[in-house]
Scaffold this motif. Sequence first.
Motif, mmCIF file in Angstrom:
data_model
loop_
_atom_site.group_PDB
_atom_site.id
_atom_site.type_symbol
_atom_site.label_atom_id
_atom_site.label_comp_id
_atom_site.label_asym_id
_atom_site.label_seq_id
_atom_site.Cartn_x
_atom_site.Cartn_y
_atom_site.Cartn_z
ATOM 1 N N VAL A 212 54.924 16.404 -13.562
ATOM 2 C CA VAL A 212 54.740 15.326 -12.592
ATOM 3 C C VAL A 212 54.224 14.045 -13.259
ATOM 4 N N GLU A 213 53.052 14.108 -13.913
ATOM 5 C CA GLU A 213 52.449 12.912 -14.516
ATOM 6 C C GLU A 213 53.371 12.284 -15.567
ATOM 7 N N GLN A 214 53.995 13.120 -16.388
ATOM 8 C CA GLN A 214 54.862 12.596 -17.444
ATOM 9 C C GLN A 214 56.310 12.461 -16.987
ATOM 10 N N ASN A 215 56.569 12.756 -15.722
ATOM 11 C CA ASN A 215 57.901 12.626 -15.141
ATOM 12 C C ASN A 215 58.952 13.273 -16.038
ATOM 13 N N CYS A 216 58.722 14.548 -16.356
ATOM 14 C CA CYS A 216 59.552 15.248 -17.329
ATOM 15 C C CYS A 216 59.901 16.647 -16.827
ATOM 16 N N PRO A 217 61.034 16.773 -16.141
ATOM 17 C CA PRO A 217 61.424 18.119 -15.721
ATOM 18 C C PRO A 217 61.858 18.959 -16.918
ATOM 19 N N TYR A 218 61.232 20.095 -17.089
ATOM 20 C CA TYR A 218 61.559 21.000 -18.192
ATOM 21 C C TYR A 218 61.137 22.413 -17.781
ATOM 22 N N PRO A 219 61.612 23.433 -18.493
ATOM 23 C CA PRO A 219 61.262 24.809 -18.121
ATOM 24 C C PRO A 219 59.846 25.181 -18.545
ATOM 25 N N GLU A 220 58.902 25.019 -17.657
ATOM 26 C CA GLU A 220 57.490 25.288 -17.949
ATOM 27 C C GLU A 220 57.242 26.763 -18.248
ATOM 28 N N LEU A 221 57.911 27.639 -17.552
ATOM 29 C CA LEU A 221 57.732 29.076 -17.770
ATOM 30 C C LEU A 221 58.722 29.511 -18.845
ATOM 31 N N ASP A 222 58.197 29.748 -20.048
ATOM 32 C CA ASP A 222 59.051 29.917 -21.229
ATOM 33 C C ASP A 222 58.900 31.258 -21.934
ATOM 34 N N ASN A 223 58.213 32.202 -21.312
ATOM 35 C CA ASN A 223 58.019 33.553 -21.858
ATOM 36 C C ASN A 223 57.142 33.616 -23.109
ATOM 37 N N TYR A 224 56.354 32.575 -23.378
ATOM 38 C CA TYR A 224 55.378 32.648 -24.467
ATOM 39 C C TYR A 224 53.981 32.956 -23.948
ATOM 40 N N ASP A 225 53.733 32.685 -22.679
ATOM 41 C CA ASP A 225 52.398 32.902 -22.115
ATOM 42 C C ASP A 225 51.936 34.348 -22.262
ATOM 43 N N GLN A 226 52.863 35.282 -22.142
ATOM 44 C CA GLN A 226 52.512 36.692 -22.201
ATOM 45 C C GLN A 226 51.948 37.093 -23.565
ATOM 46 N N HIS A 227 52.279 36.357 -24.626
ATOM 47 C CA HIS A 227 51.816 36.656 -25.975
ATOM 48 C C HIS A 227 50.586 35.828 -26.370
ATOM 49 N N ALA A 228 50.286 34.823 -25.580
ATOM 50 C CA ALA A 228 49.284 33.821 -25.945
ATOM 51 C C ALA A 228 47.869 34.204 -25.533
ATOM 52 N N LEU A 229 46.929 33.537 -26.215
ATOM 53 C CA LEU A 229 45.552 33.479 -25.748
ATOM 54 C C LEU A 229 45.432 32.171 -24.972
ATOM 55 N N HIS A 230 44.723 32.195 -23.867
ATOM 56 C CA HIS A 230 44.592 31.027 -23.000
ATOM 57 C C HIS A 230 43.143 30.549 -23.052
ATOM 58 N N LEU A 231 42.971 29.325 -23.545
ATOM 59 C CA LEU A 231 41.642 28.747 -23.743
ATOM 60 C C LEU A 231 41.420 27.669 -22.697
ATOM 61 N N SER A 232 40.309 27.755 -21.995
ATOM 62 C CA SER A 232 40.051 26.763 -20.947
ATOM 63 C C SER A 232 38.567 26.448 -20.833
ATOM 64 N N TYR A 233 38.328 25.314 -20.215
ATOM 65 C CA TYR A 233 36.965 24.866 -19.939
ATOM 66 C C TYR A 233 36.913 24.415 -18.489
ATOM 67 N N LYS A 234 35.910 24.887 -17.764
ATOM 68 C CA LYS A 234 35.756 24.546 -16.348
ATOM 69 C C LYS A 234 34.495 23.727 -16.110
ATOM 70 N N GLU A 235 34.610 22.821 -15.173
ATOM 71 C CA GLU A 235 33.456 22.113 -14.605
ATOM 72 C C GLU A 235 33.634 22.122 -13.099
ATOM 73 N N ASN A 236 32.561 22.352 -12.394
ATOM 74 C CA ASN A 236 32.605 22.398 -10.932
ATOM 75 C C ASN A 236 33.715 23.317 -10.436
ATOM 76 N N ASN A 237 33.838 24.457 -11.083
ATOM 77 C CA ASN A 237 34.803 25.492 -10.704
ATOM 78 C C ASN A 237 36.262 25.023 -10.790
#
Length: 148
Positions: free
Chosen positions: A29-54
């Motif tokens: 949306v922000e970059q106005n770039c339609p592309y296949p976001e779900l690419d079958n790499y997530d299942q192999h990845a580690l997901h690193l995140s930081y939360k503030e205010n939930n």
Amino acid sequence: MSWDLKKFSELDINYLYEILKLRVEVFVVEQNCPYPELDNYDQHALHLSYKENNEIIAYCRIIPGGHKYEECSIGRVIVKEHARGRGLARILMLEAIEKAERTWNVPSIRICAQSHLQKFYYSVGFHTISNEFEEDGIPHVYMMRSTN
């Protein structure tokens, strides 16, 4: 500052939904770039995140070597729009590099970076290893960082 690192199998449905929503908000949306976001790499990845205010405000995924590239890679690097300008992207990348090194003892890390972000990635140890190319309508380059 507490970072959360999870395997795909450790992501509950609400957490996964929040990650995917953030990635679509920024990269599609922000970059106005339609592309296949779900690419079958997530299942192999580690997901690193930081939360503030939930709310997840910084995120990336770390993919072990042999899946997307021969080398380990870091991608989907995001800082939510309202949290930008606080240095979170630098902290996120340094955390991701440290997690990749500690988890897999990798000799190098590859990224596919939007060209306009090369200076930022240089600042955390990456160097450009390709000519510029277009991916999903946006100029990109491959960059590499040796971990030794």
